[in-house]
Design a protein around this motif. Structure first.
Motif, PDB file in Angstrom:
ATOM      1  N   ALA A 185       0.821  -1.203   0.000  1.00 32.79           N
ATOM      2  CA  ALA A 185      -0.121   0.083  -0.036  1.00 32.79           C
ATOM      3  C   ALA A 185       0.787   1.248   0.042  1.00 32.79           C
ATOM      4  CB  ALA A 185      -1.054   0.091   1.195  1.00 32.79           C
ATOM      5  N   ILE A 186       1.945   1.091   0.722  1.00 32.29           N
ATOM      6  CA  ILE A 186       2.813   2.349   0.818  1.00 32.29           C
ATOM      7  C   ILE A 186       3.235   2.742  -0.644  1.00 32.29           C
ATOM      8  CG2 ILE A 186       5.100   3.033   1.499  1.00 32.29           C
ATOM      9  CD1 ILE A 186       4.452   1.945   4.357  1.00 32.29           C
ATOM     10  N   GLU A 187       3.971   1.451  -1.343  1.00 33.83           N
ATOM     11  CA  GLU A 187       4.240   1.775  -2.492  1.00 33.83           C
ATOM     12  C   GLU A 187       3.303   1.894  -3.904  1.00 33.83           C
ATOM     13  OE1 GLU A 187       7.148   2.755  -2.782  1.00 33.83           O
ATOM     14  OE2 GLU A 187       7.843   2.123  -0.769  1.00 33.83           O
TER      15      GLU A 187
ATOM     16  N   ALA B 125       0.219   9.414   2.944  1.00 44.82           N
ATOM     17  CA  ALA B 125       0.789   9.723   4.213  1.00 44.82           C
ATOM     18  C   ALA B 125       2.359   9.472   4.052  1.00 44.82           C
ATOM     19  CB  ALA B 125      -0.105   8.987   5.150  1.00 44.82           C
ATOM     20  N   PHE B 126       2.700   8.562   3.651  1.00 44.52           N
ATOM     21  CA  PHE B 126       4.187   7.987   3.858  1.00 44.52           C
ATOM     22  C   PHE B 126       5.038   8.833   2.816  1.00 44.52           C
ATOM     23  CE2 PHE B 126       7.832   5.982   1.754  1.00 44.52           C
ATOM     24  CZ  PHE B 126       8.496   5.505   2.850  1.00 44.52           C
TER      25      PHE B 126
ATOM     26  N   MET C 142       5.509  12.383   4.562  1.00 44.96           N
ATOM     27  CA  MET C 142       6.583  12.296   5.599  1.00 44.96           C
ATOM     28  C   MET C 142       7.776  12.332   4.936  1.00 44.96           C
ATOM     29  SD  MET C 142       7.013   8.949   8.266  1.00 44.96           S
ATOM     30  CE  MET C 142       7.407   7.857   6.881  1.00 44.96           C
ATOM     31  N   MET C 143       8.000  11.306   3.890  1.00 45.95           N
ATOM     32  CA  MET C 143       9.443  11.233   3.294  1.00 45.95           C
ATOM     33  C   MET C 143       9.786  12.410   2.711  1.00 45.95           C
ATOM     34  SD  MET C 143      10.415   8.734   0.129  1.00 45.95           S
ATOM     35  CE  MET C 143       9.659  10.212  -0.725  1.00 45.95           C
ATOM     36  N   PHE C 144       8.984  13.079   2.037  1.00 45.39           N
ATOM     37  CA  PHE C 144       9.450  14.469   1.316  1.00 45.39           C
ATOM     38  C   PHE C 144       9.743  15.476   2.223  1.00 45.39           C
ATOM     39  CE2 PHE C 144       6.300  13.271  -2.370  1.00 45.39           C
ATOM     40  CZ  PHE C 144       7.535  12.483  -2.987  1.00 45.39           C
TER      41      PHE C 144
ATOM     42  N   THR D 270       0.626   6.589   8.474  1.00 41.20           N
ATOM     43  CA  THR D 270       1.141   5.536   7.832  1.00 41.20           C
ATOM     44  C   THR D 270       1.215   4.210   8.465  1.00 41.20           C
ATOM     45  OG1 THR D 270       2.585   7.114   6.467  1.00 41.20           O
ATOM     46  CG2 THR D 270       3.137   4.686   6.357  1.00 41.20           C
ATOM     47  N   ALA D 271       1.652   4.388   9.523  1.00 40.00           N
ATOM     48  CA  ALA D 271       1.586   3.116  10.395  1.00 40.00           C
ATOM     49  C   ALA D 271       0.336   2.614  10.890  1.00 40.00           C
ATOM     50  CB  ALA D 271       2.591   3.378  11.912  1.00 40.00           C
TER      51      ALA D 271
END
Length: 540
Positions: free
Chosen positions: A259-261, A399-400, A403-405, A453-454
């Motif tokens: 899902a994250i990817e 959401a991921f 956070m990452m950007f 995300t978690a």
């Protein structure tokens, strides 16, 4: 188990998400500022320079405001497990309650006690003794996070417990496995260091404001340099440890990683792109827009160049046998509850590890009775349940990425500020200083999206693989849930308003020992009488 009204479940989830997101506004700042306070006071004890004592006392005052309001927002969350999530509390209370009890009895009491000594012990303790107290506050704050994340780690990867069919509860088996769960430990380090980033950005941003307004220049220059270097190191550590946490999720929760990817189909090609942006559509199970970088996804997720990454569609299909086994487990468990015969117990134990999938299938069974499913109906029930085994892809994906950007943006900002600060050229880069001020909320937002995300990525489970979220809620009425939700929203909004008011007030005043010596540029007045806002001096 009888099913709860879906509206009640949704309102319970919304209320807990609201209180958790509100509370997590304050947590990262608490975790990060304690470490920086300890570093500042260490420098003061070693060098004896008054400016470092001023730094410790001033930033400590802002830390104290944040800590007090953070405690107020956090207390209600533990009560919600009993009021809104009673089935969850019954099912895993023996395990889940242990780290929370330790957190309250050890870390929270320790932190509260030593905070009093830290604030009021400057003239009563020797320098080394007071420094030790500050370090104990920092230790207690991070221990508090440790025990809470151990509890959350159990929800993500239930280690150290097994299901007891006689009590219908998870039985606590191993304290060591619970504490040293790989997910809990990785999440603790990642979350704590994310707090370090938040503390560093907070100090750097306010210090940048002082430089922009030509106030407390020595104080601000030293604060911003220390915060920038500390923040750069912390952000690099967060990104590295985030990769380790992602590797764990690939092994333990493949649906979350997929899902994250935004990965719908299994990929075996080393050229598979990592998606910078996409528009996942949960209904069509496809991405309507994809912008990716080839040859990145496989080594990023698997740390190899040829290992396949399962897609969500294949993961759905793979859940089918687990669902069938779970239905058998629940039916055998119900039979054992009535007859307590050895044959039913043996059947249950054979399929026990898939029991959670049986709970998940209950909402699709005729009259919510798994025993009532006919052979002709079974394929439909399994298919419907398969579709519910994956999380909301759009929410998890974005959401991921937010956070990452933000994380990579922080690396660049901290690096530039540290570089120009060490070269004593920072004041000539006003645009960079403005970025520091406007970036103060950034790490807190990144932490919030990390939590989303978690937690969204774990769905549909409250305890992964064992207890679906819709089975975990309490049986309330809609009116009660709406009333409590509105009440919490209003109360927590007041807390945030109080936090912002006090933080702005004391940040504008600045360190008190500098007030009389450093009038506001262009006014001839003490900063304590400066107009509210950023009007003490033009930023242009």
């Amino acid at each position: 188990m009888p099913l709860i009204d879906p509206t009640i479940v949704d309102l319970s989830r919304l209320q807990f998400a609201l209180t958790a997101l509100y509370h997590f506004i304050f947590v990262p700042l608490t975790l990060g500022m304690t470490i920086l306070l300890a570093a500042m006071e260490t420098t003061y004890v070693i060098t004896g320079k008054q400016v470092y004592k001023d730094m410790t006392q001033f930033w400590g005052k802002l830390f104290g405001i944040n800590f007090a309001i953070g405690v107020a927002t956090g207390l209600t969350m533990e009560f919600e497990f009993g009021t809104n999530w009673s089935m969850f509390s019954h099912f895993v209370g023996d395990v889940f309650g242990t780290p929370l009890a330790i957190e309250g009895l050890m870390a929270f009491f320790m932190e509260s006690t030593f905070i009093g000594l830290m604030f009021f012990g400057w003239d009563r303790l020797s320098r080394p003794a007071h420094l030790a107290v500050t370090y104990l506050v920092a230790l207690a704050s991070n221990l508090s996070a440790l025990w809470i994340l151990i509890a959350n780690g159990f929800m993500q990867d239930p280690e150290g417990a097994s299901f007891n069919p006689d009590t219908m509860r998870m039985q606590f088996n191993s304290f060591v496995q619970l504490v040293f769960s790989p997910d809990a430990q990785a999440k603790f380090v990642h979350t704590s260091i994310a707090g370090f980033v938040a503390g560093a950005m907070f100090i750097m941003g306010i210090s940048a404001y002082y430089l922009l307004t030509n106030r407390h220049k020595e104080f601000a220059a030293r604060s911003i340099r220390m915060a920038a270097v500390f923040g750069l190191i912390s952000t690099l550590a967060v990104v590295t440890l985030g990769d380790a946490l992602g590797r764990l999720d690939d092994l333990l929760q493949p649906t979350k990683i997929a899902a994250i990817e935004g990965l719908w189909h299994t990929t075996t090609s080393p050229s598979a792109p990592w998606l910078v942006a996409a528009l996942p559509n949960d209904k069509t199970q496809s991405n309507s827009l994809e912008i990716g970088i080839p040859y990145v996804l496989t080594p990023l997720i698997t740390h190899t160049f040829d290992k396949p990454i399962p897609g969500l569609i294949d993961l759905e299909s793979a859940a089918g046998p687990h669902i069938l086994n779970g239905i058998k487990a629940i039916n055998a468990l119900q039979q054992y509850g009535t007859t307590h015969d050895a044959a039913s117990l043996a059947t249950f134990q054979q399929y026990e590890n898939d029991m959670g999938y049986g709970f998940l299938a209950q909402q699709n069974a005729p009259n919510q009775d798994l025993n009532a499913i006919t052979p002709a109906e079974m394929p439909t029930v399994v298919q419907q349940t398969e579709q519910e085994t994956i999380p909301n892809v759009f929410v998890t994906f974005w959401a991921f990425r937010i956070m990452m950007f933000l994380g990579f943006y922080f690396i660049g900002l901290f690096a530039f500020v540290a570089f120009f600060s060490l070269k004593n050229q920072l004041e000539s880069h006003k645009f960079l200083l403005r970025l520091c001020v406007y970036s103060i909320p950034g790490p807190i937002l990144a932490s919030e999206f990390g939590w989303i995300t978690a937690e969204a990525g774990r769905q549909p489970w409250s305890v992964y693989g064992w207890l679906p979220t819709f089975q975990a809620a309490s049986s309330h009425n809609v009116g009660y849930m709406v009333f409590s939700l509105i009440g919490f929203a209003l109360l927590y909004s007041l807390f945030i308003a109080a936090e912002l008011y006090l933080m702005f007030k004391f940040a504008r005043l600045g360190p008190q020992s500098h007030d009389h010596a450093a009038p506001v540029a262009g006014t001839g007045a003490s900063p304590m009488f400066a107009k509210p806002g950023f009007a003490a001096k033009s930023w242009e």
